[in-house]
Design a protein around this motif. Structure first.
Motif, PDB file in Angstrom:
ATOM      1  N   UNK A   1     -21.677  93.844 -51.026  1.00 47.75           N
ATOM      2  CA  UNK A   1     -20.331  92.443 -51.122  1.00 47.75           C
ATOM      3  C   UNK A   1     -20.097  92.337 -49.010  1.00 47.75           C
ATOM      4  N   UNK A   2     -19.901  91.615 -49.103  1.00 49.27           N
ATOM      5  CA  UNK A   2     -19.683  91.016 -47.616  1.00 49.27           C
ATOM      6  C   UNK A   2     -18.309  90.989 -47.094  1.00 49.27           C
TER       7      UNK A   2
ATOM      8  N   UNK B   1     -12.209  91.635 -54.279  1.00 47.81           N
ATOM      9  CA  UNK B   1     -12.344  92.375 -55.040  1.00 47.81           C
ATOM     10  C   UNK B   1     -13.733  91.874 -55.985  1.00 47.81           C
ATOM     11  N   UNK B   2     -13.457  90.330 -56.531  1.00 50.51           N
ATOM     12  CA  UNK B   2     -14.762  90.072 -57.210  1.00 50.51           C
ATOM     13  C   UNK B   2     -15.507  90.584 -56.992  1.00 50.51           C
ATOM     14  N   UNK B   3     -15.690  90.200 -55.505  1.00 50.50           N
ATOM     15  CA  UNK B   3     -17.469  90.712 -54.920  1.00 50.50           C
ATOM     16  C   UNK B   3     -18.150  92.204 -55.337  1.00 50.50           C
ATOM     17  N   UNK B   4     -16.909  93.090 -54.927  1.00 49.19           N
ATOM     18  CA  UNK B   4     -17.489  94.152 -55.004  1.00 49.19           C
ATOM     19  C   UNK B   4     -17.283  94.518 -56.596  1.00 49.19           C
TER      20      UNK B   4
ATOM     21  N   UNK C   1     -19.831  82.630 -52.918  1.00 48.78           N
ATOM     22  CA  UNK C   1     -18.840  82.688 -54.223  1.00 48.78           C
ATOM     23  C   UNK C   1     -19.409  84.457 -55.195  1.00 48.78           C
ATOM     24  N   UNK C   2     -19.738  84.720 -54.421  1.00 51.96           N
ATOM     25  CA  UNK C   2     -20.645  86.136 -55.306  1.00 51.96           C
ATOM     26  C   UNK C   2     -19.739  86.707 -55.653  1.00 51.96           C
ATOM     27  N   UNK C   3     -18.131  86.494 -56.338  1.00 48.99           N
ATOM     28  CA  UNK C   3     -17.361  87.091 -57.292  1.00 48.99           C
ATOM     29  C   UNK C   3     -17.948  86.653 -58.645  1.00 48.99           C
ATOM     30  N   UNK C   4     -18.386  84.950 -58.687  1.00 52.39           N
ATOM     31  CA  UNK C   4     -18.538  84.624 -60.333  1.00 52.39           C
ATOM     32  C   UNK C   4     -18.695  85.296 -61.284  1.00 52.39           C
ATOM     33  N   UNK C   5     -17.899  85.030 -62.023  1.00 54.81           N
ATOM     34  CA  UNK C   5     -18.008  85.995 -63.533  1.00 54.81           C
ATOM     35  C   UNK C   5     -18.615  85.540 -64.453  1.00 54.81           C
TER      36      UNK C   5
END
Length: 464
Positions: free
Chosen positions: A71-72, A47-50, A15-19
């Motif tokens: 980012x994986x 893209x969110x993770x990046x 969930x690493x794209x979390x804002x």
């Protein structure tokens, strides 16, 4: 003062794209400065993770940290060989969450949050449990020795899903709601001292219950138990509530997420034990006639999904500027979350006692083994170990235990694809039961239909 030695870790953030929560962790690591290594961000939205990886690396470089964010593209590459895993996912979308609230509201069922119990909590669990079980299977395959922190609601059933899919997992569920009570206890102790000597982290409380329906029967700071003082304070302020600082009527976050502690004080006065979570969560476990149907009178807000959407859009724009702007991304203030402290304890041989959600192995009497309960847990170089908490008073246990048993059954039924049991649980939910069988069954089918695209095939059929 913290030692200047640094622990080298590898952490996967699912969930690493979390804002929000991913960026909270980034800021807390900057403030702490004792952790180095690699943070791998995995998200279904690459893209969110990046974007978050770019923000994290800019923060690390600006503040002189040797933490690298990547980012994986796959969960396998994120998890392989890591020391820690953090799981913070949104089960479905805000549109799904809106339906979780709006469909019951059309039938007269009010929910303040709708992510833990009640009709919204059950349907959210139906979406989330299969996803969490898949994550646990991946952890078993790629990082079986990792420590795993779950930040996702519904906390109890999702932490239980991790253990159901991977019984040897080293996991806990992390929630900050008990912090609200610890702040009040610290305030009482400081008032007695006539000076600000204590913060909430100085307050040690004995926690019993289940997530968002937590209770405290001892509260130590400055060498003594302040629970009797708290109970007196609650009785004095039972009618009007209290906050250390008044709510700002122009602050939407405060309006929708904060409260005046009136529910907490009322429950403390009724049962002689401190209810610990925020009022808007506590209210959802109790008959609607107690608090939910008169939320404004009791001084807590109903958190609208529209606000969450607007907040997400603002955070997305802030993140875009932080990723691409010429200025160093702004550093958030240190949060009240326990995660970095837990990492420190597990990697540095320190000790930390804080509330967390884990399967019951005897730490809480009166609840079945394996039930995910919230008590104090010891984090240290020896691992993660729940601490014996004792037993709730009989009257409070009679309120909490049925919810815990329902959560156990929800977990089992979702994993088994047992639609009949899930419908029965929905119809008998304390917030739903007053509708009567026919209206409740119709509501259940409508809510399942609204979220069907997020459900496994066996559960999708329940909307027919």
């Amino acid at each position: 003062m913290h030692s200047q030695s640094v622990s080298e870790i590898t952490l996967a953030y699912i969930g690493g794209g979390s804002l929000n929560w991913a960026q909270v962790l980034m800021a807390d690591l900057v403030h702490d400065r004792t952790v180095a290594g690699e943070i791998r961000l995995f998200d279904l939205n690459l893209e969110a993770a990046q974007r978050n990886a770019a923000i994290g690396n800019r923060l690390s470089e600006a503040h002189g940290l040797s933490i690298r964010y990547t980012a994986s593209e796959t969960i396998a590459s994120a998890l392989t060989g890591v020391d820690f895993v953090v799981v913070s996912i949104l089960p479905g979308s805000f549109d799904d969450m809106a339906k979780d609230l709006e469909l019951p509201e059309a039938e007269g069922i009010i929910q303040a949050v709708g992510d833990t119990v009640g009709p919204g909590g059950l349907v959210r669990a139906m979406r989330a449990i299969p996803a969490m079980a898949e994550i646990a299977e991946a952890i078993r395959k790629y990082a079986p020795k990792a420590y795993v922190c779950n930040l996702t609601n519904p906390m109890s059933v999702l932490t239980g899903a991790l253990y159901a899919a991977f019984p040897d997992i080293r996991a806990w569920g992390e929630c900050h709601e008990v912090t609200k009570l610890r702040h009040i206890i610290a305030w009482l102790a400081n008032r007695a001292e006539g000076a600000i000597r204590y913060g909430f982290r100085d307050v040690q409380v004995n926690v019993l219950g289940i997530n968002h329906f937590t209770w405290v029967d001892r509260a130590f700071v400055g060498g003594r138990d302040w629970l009797p003082d708290y109970l007196n304070f609650a009785a004095e302020n039972r009618e009007n509530g209290w906050r250390a600082k008044p709510l700002d009527p122009n602050d939407e976050f405060q309006r929708y997420f904060e409260d005046i502690n009136r529910v907490k004080f009322d429950l403390a006065s009724r049962f002689g034990i401190a209810a610990a979570a925020g009022d808007r969560h506590l209210a959802e476990f109790l008959p609607a006639s107690w608090y939910l149907n008169r939320a404004s009178e009791w001084g807590f807000g109903l958190t609208p999904v529209d606000w969450r959407r607007r907040d997400q859009a603002k955070r997305r724009e802030d993140a875009r500027l932080a990723e691409t702007g010429n200025e160093v991304p702004p550093l958030r203030t240190v949060s009240e979350e326990a995660l970095v402290g837990q990492i420190r304890a597990l990697t540095r041989g320190e000790t930390l006692v804080v509330n967390a959600n884990m399967p019951n192995i005897g730490q809480m009497q009166g609840f079945a083994p394996g039930t995910v309960v919230e008590t104090n847990v010891l984090f240290s170089g020896h691992g993660v170990r729940p601490i014996h908490a004792g037993r709730l008073p009989a009257a409070v246990e009679a309120l909490v235990k049925p919810h815990a048993e329902r959560q156990n059954t929800v977990l089992q039924a979702v994993l088994a694809g047992d639609g009949a049991t899930l419908e029965g649980l929905f119809l008998s939910d304390p917030l739903v039961a007053p509708l009567g069988q026919d209206r409740a069954a119709k509501l259940f089918r409508a809510m399942v239909a609204a979220t069907a695209a997020r459900l496994p095939e066996k559960l999708r059929r329940l909307s027919a």
